[in-house]
Design an enzyme around this catalytic site. Structure first.
Site, PDB file in Angstrom:
ATOM      1  N   HIS A  62      -6.922 -61.127  32.218  1.00 15.33           N
ATOM      2  CA  HIS A  62      -6.442 -62.203  31.352  1.00 15.33           C
ATOM      3  C   HIS A  62      -5.465 -61.638  30.331  1.00 15.33           C
ATOM      4  CE1 HIS A  62      -9.770 -60.622  28.959  1.00 15.33           C
ATOM      5  NE2 HIS A  62      -9.547 -61.452  27.950  1.00 15.33           N
ATOM      6  N   HIS A  64      -5.392 -61.491  26.978  1.00 10.31           N
ATOM      7  CA  HIS A  64      -5.705 -60.907  25.676  1.00 10.31           C
ATOM      8  C   HIS A  64      -5.248 -59.448  25.717  1.00 10.31           C
ATOM      9  CE1 HIS A  64      -8.904 -64.142  24.586  1.00 10.31           C
ATOM     10  NE2 HIS A  64      -7.709 -64.428  24.092  1.00 10.31           N
ATOM     11  N   ASP A  66      -6.127 -56.611  24.660  1.00  9.70           N
ATOM     12  CA  ASP A  66      -6.985 -55.460  24.961  1.00  9.70           C
ATOM     13  C   ASP A  66      -7.158 -55.243  26.471  1.00  9.70           C
ATOM     14  OD1 ASP A  66      -8.395 -57.922  24.727  1.00  9.70           O
ATOM     15  OD2 ASP A  66     -10.318 -56.898  24.545  1.00  9.70           O
ATOM     16  N   HIS A  67      -6.581 -56.139  27.282  1.00  9.50           N
ATOM     17  CA  HIS A  67      -6.703 -55.997  28.739  1.00  9.50           C
ATOM     18  C   HIS A  67      -5.375 -55.707  29.436  1.00  9.50           C
ATOM     19  CE1 HIS A  67     -10.942 -57.278  28.861  1.00  9.50           C
ATOM     20  NE2 HIS A  67     -10.587 -57.777  27.683  1.00  9.50           N
ATOM     21  N   HIS A 142     -13.830 -68.064  29.413  1.00 10.96           N
ATOM     22  CA  HIS A 142     -13.367 -67.370  28.213  1.00 10.96           C
ATOM     23  C   HIS A 142     -12.481 -68.335  27.419  1.00 10.96           C
ATOM     24  CE1 HIS A 142     -12.899 -63.841  25.828  1.00 10.96           C
ATOM     25  NE2 HIS A 142     -11.689 -63.511  26.213  1.00 10.96           N
ATOM     26  N   ASP A 212     -14.107 -60.575  30.244  1.00 13.31           N
ATOM     27  CA  ASP A 212     -14.554 -61.379  29.105  1.00 13.31           C
ATOM     28  C   ASP A 212     -15.045 -62.772  29.526  1.00 13.31           C
ATOM     29  OD1 ASP A 212     -13.382 -59.148  28.048  1.00 13.31           O
ATOM     30  OD2 ASP A 212     -12.166 -60.213  26.574  1.00 13.31           O
ATOM     31  N   HIS A 270     -17.077 -53.288  27.094  1.00 18.35           N
ATOM     32  CA  HIS A 270     -16.327 -54.189  26.206  1.00 18.35           C
ATOM     33  C   HIS A 270     -17.046 -54.329  24.858  1.00 18.35           C
ATOM     34  CE1 HIS A 270     -14.164 -57.949  24.991  1.00 18.35           C
ATOM     35  NE2 HIS A 270     -13.174 -57.363  25.635  1.00 18.35           N
TER      36      HIS A 270
HETATM   37 ZN   LIG Z   1     -11.324 -58.386  25.718  1.00 16.02          ZN
HETATM   38 ZN   LIG Z   2     -10.526 -61.712  25.975  1.00 12.90          ZN
END
Ligand SMILES: [Zn+2]
Ligand SMILES: [Zn+2]
Length: 305
Positions: A62, A64, A66-67, A142, A212, A270
């Site tokens: 996805h 976000h 952090d990914h 999510h 997530d 995570h």
């Molecule tokens: Zn995340």
């Molecule tokens: Zn996320």
């Protein structure tokens, strides 16, 4: 056939000391499949000897940061290092726009083909089917569209019992037939049943990567019986309200999920930056599902051999 996963990042949202944002490298028959690519993933690959030149497939769960914030840097380095082999990238449709914009304004034309395949966020879909594996998306719950990935080994051919076949002088040209289950018809008219000459291959193994998500039963059936389940566990259960608000899972819930879906083993990851040590999260998940381990950077988990 090698089938294992190395953790490159286990932190949610931001990097913290000794924890990087999410990324994992699957080794399937000596080809690398990169799952998510948080900031710092390139450094982690260098650190843990994952050769980026051997990555053929990248999966982004996805959008976000952090990914995926390490992705353009990685593609850029592959380009600068002279890569020619294509890479297939699976991710949310808008990811293509983000990558194109970055390369447009740096006036970069990649030396290799980046084959982009947009993921349908509405229904589980088989997105890859090659000689080793099938990969299916898992629809998660999510704040923005998010998918997990289910990797299943292909059923393999039967194994030849060499001492038997060599004793009978069976020509090598016959081996492919034996591996597919055919009996051996010798020149003297005798028939040797396949079961005397071969054994079953190992059962195909499966790995589910659940990025997530809220605890949501909708994807449980799809991941039932997997050999290894990675599930996010951002918070301890005393933070359930926060987990619900941010669409994440608690460690207790991750353990419950592993138990419900009868996974053979669970990895949780995570982790929120609020946890300086992870024992609390591990103990909580283990109270529901004993065979739980932490996603620690550099750790490799064997799924099959
Ligand atoms: Zn995340
Ligand atoms: Zn996320």
């Amino acid at each position: 056939m090698r089938f294992d996963v190395t953790i490159l990042g286990s932190s949610s949202a931001t990097p913290i000391y000794n924890r990087n944002p999410t990324a994992q490298a699957l080794n399937i028959n000596e080809r690398f499949y990169l799952i998510d690519c948080g900031e710092g993933t390139q450094q982690q690959m260098l650190r843990f000897d994952i050769k980026s030149s051997r990555i053929d497939y990248i999966f982004i769960s996805h959008l976000h940061g952090d990914h995926y914030l390490g992705l353009v840097g990685l593609l850029s380095s592959l380009h600068l290092n002279g890569r020619k082999k294509p890479i297939t990238l699976f991710g949310p449709a808008h990811l293509k726009e983000i990558i194109d914009l970055q390369f447009k304004y740096s006036e970069t034309t990649l030396h290799f083909d980046l084959i982009f395949q947009a993921i349908d966020p509405a229904a589980p879909t088989v997105i890859l089917d090659n000689q080793d594996i099938t990969v299916e998306t898992i629809i998660l719950d999510h704040r923005i569209a998010c998918t997990g990935f289910l990797f299943r080994q292909k059923k393999r051919l039967r194994k030849i019992l060499k001492d038997k076949t060599e004793a009978l002088d069976i020509p090598l040209s016959y081996y492919p037939l034996l591996k597919r289950g055919t009996d051996y018809f010798a020149a003297d008219g005798k028939t040797y049943p396949n079961s005397d000459l071969t054994t079953d291959a190992e059962e195909p193994k499966a790995y589910a990567y659940c990025s997530d998500t809220l605890y949501n039963e909708s994807y449980f059936k799809q991941i039932t019986g997997v050999d290894l389940l990675y599930h996010e566990a951002t918070f301890a259960h005393d933070m359930l309200d926060r987990a619900l608000e941010t669409h994440h899972t608690t460690a207790l819930q991750a353990g419950q999920i592993a138990k419900i879906v009868q996974a053979k083993k669970l990895i949780i990851g995570h982790f929120s930056a609020r946890y300086k040590t992870l024992n609390e999260l591990l103990d909580e998940a283990r109270s529901e599902f004993a065979d739980t381990e932490l996603a620690i950077e550099g750790r490799t988990f064997i799924i099959g051999t």
